[in-house]
Design a protein around this motif. Sequence first.
Motif, mmCIF file in Angstrom:
data_model
loop_
_atom_site.group_PDB
_atom_site.id
_atom_site.type_symbol
_atom_site.label_atom_id
_atom_site.label_comp_id
_atom_site.label_asym_id
_atom_site.label_seq_id
_atom_site.Cartn_x
_atom_site.Cartn_y
_atom_site.Cartn_z
ATOM 1 N N LEU A 68 0.826 -1.207 0.000
ATOM 2 C CA LEU A 68 0.000 0.000 0.000
ATOM 3 C C LEU A 68 0.863 1.261 0.000
ATOM 4 O O LEU A 68 0.486 2.272 -0.600
ATOM 5 C CB LEU A 68 -0.919 0.001 1.231
ATOM 6 N N LEU A 71 1.879 1.747 -3.505
ATOM 7 C CA LEU A 71 0.741 2.217 -4.286
ATOM 8 C C LEU A 71 0.424 3.678 -3.978
ATOM 9 O O LEU A 71 -0.016 4.426 -4.846
ATOM 10 C CB LEU A 71 -0.482 1.349 -3.992
ATOM 11 N N ALA A 74 2.853 5.889 -5.864
ATOM 12 C CA ALA A 74 2.760 5.828 -7.329
ATOM 13 C C ALA A 74 2.169 7.093 -7.943
ATOM 14 O O ALA A 74 2.707 7.592 -8.945
ATOM 15 C CB ALA A 74 1.953 4.604 -7.746
ATOM 16 N N SER A 95 -3.374 6.755 -11.877
ATOM 17 C CA SER A 95 -2.521 5.981 -10.982
ATOM 18 C C SER A 95 -3.260 5.619 -9.698
ATOM 19 O O SER A 95 -3.132 4.502 -9.180
ATOM 20 C CB SER A 95 -1.247 6.764 -10.656
ATOM 21 N N GLY A 99 -4.160 1.838 -8.388
ATOM 22 C CA GLY A 99 -3.831 1.391 -7.040
ATOM 23 C C GLY A 99 -5.034 0.826 -6.312
ATOM 24 O O GLY A 99 -4.943 -0.197 -5.626
ATOM 25 N N TYR A 100 -6.184 1.461 -6.481
ATOM 26 C CA TYR A 100 -7.400 0.977 -5.829
ATOM 27 C C TYR A 100 -7.823 -0.375 -6.405
ATOM 28 O O TYR A 100 -8.290 -1.256 -5.668
ATOM 29 C CB TYR A 100 -8.526 1.993 -5.999
ATOM 30 N N VAL A 102 -5.810 -2.637 -7.527
ATOM 31 C CA VAL A 102 -4.897 -3.620 -6.940
ATOM 32 C C VAL A 102 -5.341 -3.978 -5.523
ATOM 33 O O VAL A 102 -5.299 -5.144 -5.118
ATOM 34 C CB VAL A 102 -3.453 -3.087 -6.948
#
Length: 236
Positions: A68, A71, A74, A95, A99-100, A102
Motif C-alpha cells: 500500500l 501504491l 505511485a 494511478s 492502485g485501488y 490492486v
Amino acid sequence: MITYEYGTTLLHQLDPRSKLLVQFGFAFAAVTTTEPAALVTLTLLAIVALTLARLSVFRVLWTYRFVLLLLGLAPLFASLKFGSPWIALEQAPPSILAGYQVVLVLFISAAYVKTTPVRETRAAIQRHVPGKAGQLLGVGVGLVFRFFPVLLRDVRRARLALRARGGDVLSTRERVRRLSLLTIEQAFSRGERLALALRARCFSWNPTLPQLAFTAPDYLFVVIGLVLVGWGVLQV
C-alpha cells in the motif's frame, strides 16, 4: 502474514477450482473497470468475501502495508515530469485508480489464501495443467505459500535482533546492509534445510493429492466467476 487457517465457513468448504475462477474473474473485472458504480459493486463483493472468510479489512491492509505504501507513492511519481511545469497533476487520477484496483484484488486474494489449504491449490493446478509443467507449477505454488511466511518471520526476527544490539544508532545505509546480508544468509540456510527435509521425506513430484469435488455452492460460485469474466470482457 495471512496464511491458511482451519475453519468451517462457506469459503472453507468450497472447491478450490471454483474459488480460483471467482478470483480470476474478479481480478479481470477489477483491472478493466473504471466506472464508479462498477467499482462500488466490486468493493462490496470484496467486503462480502472478507466477511465470509472472517477477515477484517484492517488486518488485510496491515498485512499488505508495504504494498500500500508503494501504491500510495505511485501517483506522486506519475505526476513528476522532467521539465516545466515539473508536475502534471492530470496523471495522478489514473494511478490512484490503478492502485485501488490492486487493493480490491488483494482483498479477494487474502480471502482465498485464508480459506484454502495449500495441498488443495496444488491439486487444482496439477489436475488442470498436464504433464511436468503442472507438477512444477503445483510444487512451486506449494513451496511459495509455505516458504514465504517463514522468510518474513526471519526478517522480523533479524530486525528485532539488530535493534536489541544497538542497531538504532547505526546509519540507515549500515542497517540496511546488515539486515540484507543477514536475511540472505538465513534464506540460503532455510533453502538448504528445506532441500534436506524434502529428501528425508522422499519428496515426490506426483504425490497422492486430495480428492476435489464440486458441491451445490460451488456451481453458484462458478456462475459468479463466469459473470465476472464476461463483465470484464465487456469493459475491454
